[in-house]
Design a protein around this motif. Structure first.
Motif, PDB file in Angstrom:
ATOM      1  N   ASN A  64     -33.588 -37.312  45.261  1.00 29.87           N
ATOM      2  CA  ASN A  64     -34.203 -36.841  46.461  1.00 29.87           C
ATOM      3  C   ASN A  64     -33.137 -35.212  45.898  1.00 29.87           C
ATOM      4  OD1 ASN A  64     -35.073 -38.120  48.699  1.00 29.87           O
ATOM      5  ND2 ASN A  64     -33.297 -39.507  47.935  1.00 29.87           N
ATOM      6  N   ASN A  65     -33.809 -35.187  44.951  1.00 30.71           N
ATOM      7  CA  ASN A  65     -33.813 -33.511  44.239  1.00 30.71           C
ATOM      8  C   ASN A  65     -32.608 -33.465  44.027  1.00 30.71           C
ATOM      9  OD1 ASN A  65     -36.754 -33.043  43.868  1.00 30.71           O
ATOM     10  ND2 ASN A  65     -36.365 -33.848  46.696  1.00 30.71           N
ATOM     11  N   THR A  66     -31.462 -34.090  43.735  1.00 33.73           N
ATOM     12  CA  THR A  66     -30.446 -33.386  43.752  1.00 33.73           C
ATOM     13  C   THR A  66     -29.718 -34.049  41.938  1.00 33.73           C
ATOM     14  OG1 THR A  66     -28.752 -33.294  45.670  1.00 33.73           O
ATOM     15  CG2 THR A  66     -27.212 -33.618  43.579  1.00 33.73           C
ATOM     16  N   LYS A  67     -29.404 -33.086  41.112  1.00 35.15           N
ATOM     17  CA  LYS A  67     -29.346 -33.112  39.338  1.00 35.15           C
ATOM     18  C   LYS A  67     -27.914 -33.447  39.609  1.00 35.15           C
ATOM     19  CE  LYS A  67     -29.358 -32.363  34.885  1.00 35.15           C
ATOM     20  NZ  LYS A  67     -30.267 -32.870  34.312  1.00 35.15           N
ATOM     21  N   ILE A  68     -26.732 -34.352  39.645  1.00 34.87           N
ATOM     22  CA  ILE A  68     -25.478 -35.298  38.630  1.00 34.87           C
ATOM     23  C   ILE A  68     -25.245 -34.947  37.848  1.00 34.87           C
ATOM     24  CG2 ILE A  68     -24.038 -36.825  39.466  1.00 34.87           C
ATOM     25  CD1 ILE A  68     -26.110 -38.512  41.317  1.00 34.87           C
ATOM     26  N   ILE A  69     -24.383 -33.997  37.358  1.00 32.19           N
ATOM     27  CA  ILE A  69     -23.658 -33.610  35.947  1.00 32.19           C
ATOM     28  C   ILE A  69     -22.117 -34.422  36.127  1.00 32.19           C
ATOM     29  CG2 ILE A  69     -22.970 -32.168  34.286  1.00 32.19           C
ATOM     30  CD1 ILE A  69     -25.712 -31.587  36.548  1.00 32.19           C
ATOM     31  N   LYS A  70     -21.943 -35.089  35.326  1.00 32.74           N
ATOM     32  CA  LYS A  70     -20.476 -35.654  35.386  1.00 32.74           C
ATOM     33  C   LYS A  70     -19.351 -35.640  33.893  1.00 32.74           C
ATOM     34  CE  LYS A  70     -21.975 -39.213  36.127  1.00 32.74           C
ATOM     35  NZ  LYS A  70     -23.066 -41.714  36.412  1.00 32.74           N
ATOM     36  N   ILE A  71     -18.198 -35.295  34.669  1.00 32.97           N
ATOM     37  CA  ILE A  71     -17.741 -34.647  33.414  1.00 32.97           C
ATOM     38  C   ILE A  71     -16.029 -35.009  33.058  1.00 32.97           C
ATOM     39  CG2 ILE A  71     -16.279 -32.715  32.880  1.00 32.97           C
ATOM     40  CD1 ILE A  71     -19.606 -30.898  33.608  1.00 32.97           C
ATOM     41  N   VAL A 113     -25.858 -45.053  33.872  1.00 32.38           N
ATOM     42  CA  VAL A 113     -27.364 -45.806  34.247  1.00 32.38           C
ATOM     43  C   VAL A 113     -27.834 -44.208  34.950  1.00 32.38           C
ATOM     44  CG1 VAL A 113     -28.723 -47.037  35.297  1.00 32.38           C
ATOM     45  CG2 VAL A 113     -25.690 -47.526  34.433  1.00 32.38           C
ATOM     46  N   VAL A 114     -27.818 -44.290  35.564  1.00 29.76           N
ATOM     47  CA  VAL A 114     -28.623 -42.591  35.917  1.00 29.76           C
ATOM     48  C   VAL A 114     -27.559 -41.143  36.007  1.00 29.76           C
ATOM     49  CG1 VAL A 114     -28.849 -41.563  38.358  1.00 29.76           C
ATOM     50  CG2 VAL A 114     -28.222 -43.445  38.825  1.00 29.76           C
ATOM     51  N   SER A 115     -27.343 -41.287  35.994  1.00 25.51           N
ATOM     52  CA  SER A 115     -26.879 -39.609  34.260  1.00 25.51           C
ATOM     53  C   SER A 115     -25.746 -40.092  33.814  1.00 25.51           C
ATOM     54  CB  SER A 115     -26.184 -38.130  35.988  1.00 25.51           C
ATOM     55  OG  SER A 115     -25.099 -38.820  36.047  1.00 25.51           O
ATOM     56  N   PRO A 116     -25.624 -39.373  32.800  1.00 31.36           N
ATOM     57  CA  PRO A 116     -24.629 -39.779  31.335  1.00 31.36           C
ATOM     58  C   PRO A 116     -23.061 -38.978  31.955  1.00 31.36           C
ATOM     59  CG  PRO A 116     -25.864 -38.361  30.497  1.00 31.36           C
ATOM     60  CD  PRO A 116     -27.218 -38.417  32.131  1.00 31.36           C
ATOM     61  N   TRP A 117     -22.107 -39.891  31.240  1.00 34.34           N
ATOM     62  CA  TRP A 117     -20.595 -39.061  31.334  1.00 34.34           C
ATOM     63  C   TRP A 117     -20.999 -38.059  29.832  1.00 34.34           C
ATOM     64  CZ3 TRP A 117     -16.589 -38.084  34.674  1.00 34.34           C
ATOM     65  CH2 TRP A 117     -17.071 -39.090  36.045  1.00 34.34           C
ATOM     66  N   HIS A 118     -19.933 -36.805  30.597  1.00 37.26           N
ATOM     67  CA  HIS A 118     -19.231 -35.506  29.196  1.00 37.26           C
ATOM     68  C   HIS A 118     -18.644 -35.766  28.654  1.00 37.26           C
ATOM     69  CE1 HIS A 118     -23.878 -33.345  29.022  1.00 37.26           C
ATOM     70  NE2 HIS A 118     -23.455 -34.028  30.840  1.00 37.26           N
ATOM     71  N   LYS A 166     -21.794 -51.107  40.776  1.00 29.64           N
ATOM     72  CA  LYS A 166     -23.017 -51.214  41.583  1.00 29.64           C
ATOM     73  C   LYS A 166     -23.673 -50.303  42.598  1.00 29.64           C
ATOM     74  CE  LYS A 166     -25.346 -55.723  41.213  1.00 29.64           C
ATOM     75  NZ  LYS A 166     -25.284 -56.523  41.264  1.00 29.64           N
ATOM     76  N   ASP A 167     -22.630 -50.016  44.171  1.00 35.16           N
ATOM     77  CA  ASP A 167     -22.611 -48.955  44.586  1.00 35.16           C
ATOM     78  C   ASP A 167     -23.032 -47.147  43.877  1.00 35.16           C
ATOM     79  OD1 ASP A 167     -22.636 -51.134  46.942  1.00 35.16           O
ATOM     80  OD2 ASP A 167     -20.482 -51.101  46.437  1.00 35.16           O
ATOM     81  N   ILE A 168     -21.770 -47.730  43.601  1.00 36.94           N
ATOM     82  CA  ILE A 168     -21.756 -46.149  42.692  1.00 36.94           C
ATOM     83  C   ILE A 168     -22.942 -45.528  42.863  1.00 36.94           C
ATOM     84  CG2 ILE A 168     -21.189 -44.790  40.577  1.00 36.94           C
ATOM     85  CD1 ILE A 168     -18.313 -45.867  41.675  1.00 36.94           C
ATOM     86  N   ASN A 169     -23.968 -46.753  40.988  1.00 44.28           N
ATOM     87  CA  ASN A 169     -24.996 -46.434  40.894  1.00 44.28           C
ATOM     88  C   ASN A 169     -26.314 -46.356  41.433  1.00 44.28           C
ATOM     89  OD1 ASN A 169     -23.717 -46.333  37.993  1.00 44.28           O
ATOM     90  ND2 ASN A 169     -24.059 -48.737  37.281  1.00 44.28           N
ATOM     91  N   HIS A 170     -25.973 -46.574  43.001  1.00 51.93           N
ATOM     92  CA  HIS A 170     -27.355 -47.299  43.701  1.00 51.93           C
ATOM     93  C   HIS A 170     -27.074 -45.164  44.232  1.00 51.93           C
ATOM     94  CE1 HIS A 170     -27.371 -51.548  43.847  1.00 51.93           C
ATOM     95  NE2 HIS A 170     -27.633 -51.182  42.043  1.00 51.93           N
ATOM     96  N   PHE A 171     -25.811 -44.986  44.575  1.00 53.28           N
ATOM     97  CA  PHE A 171     -25.614 -44.137  45.301  1.00 53.28           C
ATOM     98  C   PHE A 171     -26.240 -42.867  44.303  1.00 53.28           C
ATOM     99  CE2 PHE A 171     -22.649 -39.988  45.990  1.00 53.28           C
ATOM    100  CZ  PHE A 171     -22.973 -39.386  47.643  1.00 53.28           C
ATOM    101  N   GLU A 172     -25.939 -42.819  43.199  1.00 54.13           N
ATOM    102  CA  GLU A 172     -25.934 -41.532  41.993  1.00 54.13           C
ATOM    103  C   GLU A 172     -27.950 -42.080  42.161  1.00 54.13           C
ATOM    104  OE1 GLU A 172     -23.980 -41.927  38.672  1.00 54.13           O
ATOM    105  OE2 GLU A 172     -22.233 -40.895  39.853  1.00 54.13           O
ATOM    106  N   GLU A 173     -28.627 -43.217  42.208  1.00 53.90           N
ATOM    107  CA  GLU A 173     -29.241 -42.701  41.966  1.00 53.90           C
ATOM    108  C   GLU A 173     -30.860 -42.194  43.189  1.00 53.90           C
ATOM    109  OE1 GLU A 173     -31.048 -46.638  41.279  1.00 53.90           O
ATOM    110  OE2 GLU A 173     -32.788 -46.182  41.574  1.00 53.90           O
ATOM    111  N   LEU A 174     -29.961 -42.317  44.894  1.00 49.76           N
ATOM    112  CA  LEU A 174     -30.460 -41.992  45.721  1.00 49.76           C
ATOM    113  C   LEU A 174     -30.368 -40.500  45.748  1.00 49.76           C
ATOM    114  CD1 LEU A 174     -31.028 -42.355  48.568  1.00 49.76           C
ATOM    115  CD2 LEU A 174     -28.829 -41.876  49.102  1.00 49.76           C
ATOM    116  N   LEU A 175     -28.991 -39.906  45.168  1.00 49.87           N
ATOM    117  CA  LEU A 175     -29.506 -38.484  45.179  1.00 49.87           C
ATOM    118  C   LEU A 175     -30.106 -37.917  44.191  1.00 49.87           C
ATOM    119  CD1 LEU A 175     -25.276 -37.385  45.411  1.00 49.87           C
ATOM    120  CD2 LEU A 175     -26.742 -37.711  47.176  1.00 49.87           C
ATOM    121  N   SER A 176     -30.368 -38.457  42.550  1.00 42.11           N
ATOM    122  CA  SER A 176     -31.260 -38.225  41.849  1.00 42.11           C
ATOM    123  C   SER A 176     -33.406 -37.923  42.629  1.00 42.11           C
ATOM    124  CB  SER A 176     -31.114 -38.926  41.093  1.00 42.11           C
ATOM    125  OG  SER A 176     -30.039 -38.749  40.132  1.00 42.11           O
TER     126      SER A 176
END
Lengths: 273, 273
Positions: free
Chosen positions: B159-166, B219-224, B147-157
């Motif tokens: 605020n103009n940061t695109k997160i890509i997880k591989i 949730v916020v950005s998918p995994w590849h 949950k914390d991680i999803n919230h953290f990624e939401e915060l960055l997203s």
């Protein structure tokens, strides 16, 4: 043959006696194309060894007037390395937090870790340049700072960091050309900062303070003055200096660990159960 | 045609159903050589626009078992960019200072600045992986962390940061091969860490926790998920994903400033006096 200007220790420097258009007798980019490729490959190999051995680090400090190509040369020379072993910092007007510390604090904070290469685009040297042009510090304070800088560079040098300082030397006409192209070319507009024009008015003062810096801060590591009106010569010269600095570390592949073969046996045995 | 595995949101993932040797129907490196070159060039152009506009930033998070090639793919895909706009961090065992903060503190500290690209070699995801394998946190705590991680990624997203997880997906045999070559090849010895063998013993547990992570943190950005037994396919796939992510920002050259032409006049006039 090309020559590279390494300034002698603590000697008076006259920048007007160094031609910013000089190319060290090399006639064109093509003449050094093959050597450039070889140097790039050697640089990549040496970076791997640097990262593998983790016993040394390098700090490349770039200074020069606006439009002298600090950004460009860092891009050209250091692209192609493993980005995980390169850190690049651009020093701008100090933040409030930074300005509440001594002038070397923020630079020390960004000093390279073992195995890494760090580039400074502008540096603590601005604290004896722009600060003097704008009368933010006295000559006496500047003298104290020269000493502080020499001590700081000594500290890093004594702790496995090799410091290489590069001054990109351009002519006033060359700067005007570049400023114009930043204004006229929409894709370069973002690089244009109106305050550059203000600083340009202090060209002679900057030159004077640069000369003093080049003279006073040559104790621990010398300054290299690179004629930079020709971009290709600038890029080639800096690449040569950078590779030469890496070579001087005499990096070797780390010693193989005899105990590792034992581990190999262990894997094979354990997994065959 | 090649396919790229983007995981669906919050669906159960079975890694055993994804072949680490898959190359998406592409037969060889040569088949994608021209496209790779084009993608590299496009990547460099897009980076310049990203730096120029300074309105967005990108964070690429790389995870995968030991020897999955996180280091290698970052080197291959991100070398060639202007190093001044790329920051790369490798997350290791937390330092004492880091461990005295919440588990996201050190990652937040290294989040990218506007205009920059940041790569994480391992990340805050280790805090729901290795910590679980070694029973350092409970399942309940792991759930909180998702949950914390999803919230953290939401915060960055937000605020103009695109997160890509591989996630680099390799087979157990492939890892063994790599471990052996690290032991046998003296120039690779330095990469070998005996603890990798210990972690290898927990392969199945890692897989289980990876699967849970892939499911819960989509949730916020998918995994590849990138089949990575073939290095060239791994490099090509990641390059494609990275360029696609840059394209999706719809970066344009910054708007030219009409007032700048005025400055140009000003220069010419002032200097002709």
């Amino acid at each position: 043959m090309d020559k590279q200007l390494v300034l002698p220790v603590k000697k008076k420097v006259e920048l007007t006696s160094i031609d910013p258009k000089d190319t060290g007798g090399i006639l064109s980019k093509e003449e050094v194309a093959v050597e450039t490729l070889k140097l790039k490959e050697e640089f990549q190999d040496l970076q791997e060894k640097l990262a593998a051995t983790k016993k040394k680090s390098l700090l490349f400090v770039f200074q020069g007037m606006d439009c002298s190509g600090k950004d460009g040369v860092i891009k050209k020379v250091f692209a192609g390395l493993n980005p995980q072993g390169v850190s690049s910092y651009s020093f701008k007007t100090p933040t409030l937090e930074e300005s509440e510390h001594d002038f070397l604090w923020r630079a020390h904070n960004k000093a390279p870790v073992l195995g890494h290469i760090t580039t400074f685009n502008r540096s603590y040297y601005e604290d004896v340049l722009i600060t003097r042009v704008h009368n933010m510090i006295t000559d006496k304070e500047a003298k104290r700072r020269f000493k502080d800088i020499n001590h700081f560079e000594e500290l890093l040098s004594n702790n496995n960091t090799k410091i290489i300082k590069i001054f990109l030397h351009i002519s006033k006409e060359f700067q005007l050309e570049k400023l114009k192209s930043r204004i006229e070319d929409p894709t370069k507009n973002w690089k244009f900062d109106p305050s550059d024009l203000q600083e340009r008015k202090s060209w002679k003062q900057y030159r004077k303070y640069y000369e003093e810096m080049l003279e006073k801060c040559s104790v621990v590591s010398p300054w290299h003055v690179i004629p930079s009106d020709n971009r290709w010569y600038r890029d080639y010269s800096v690449l040569k200096i950078v590779v030469e600095a890496m070579r001087s570390l005499r990096l070797r592949d780390p010693e193989p660990d005899p105990e590792l073969l034992q581990y190999l046996d262990q894997i094979s045995k354990e997994e065959s159960h």
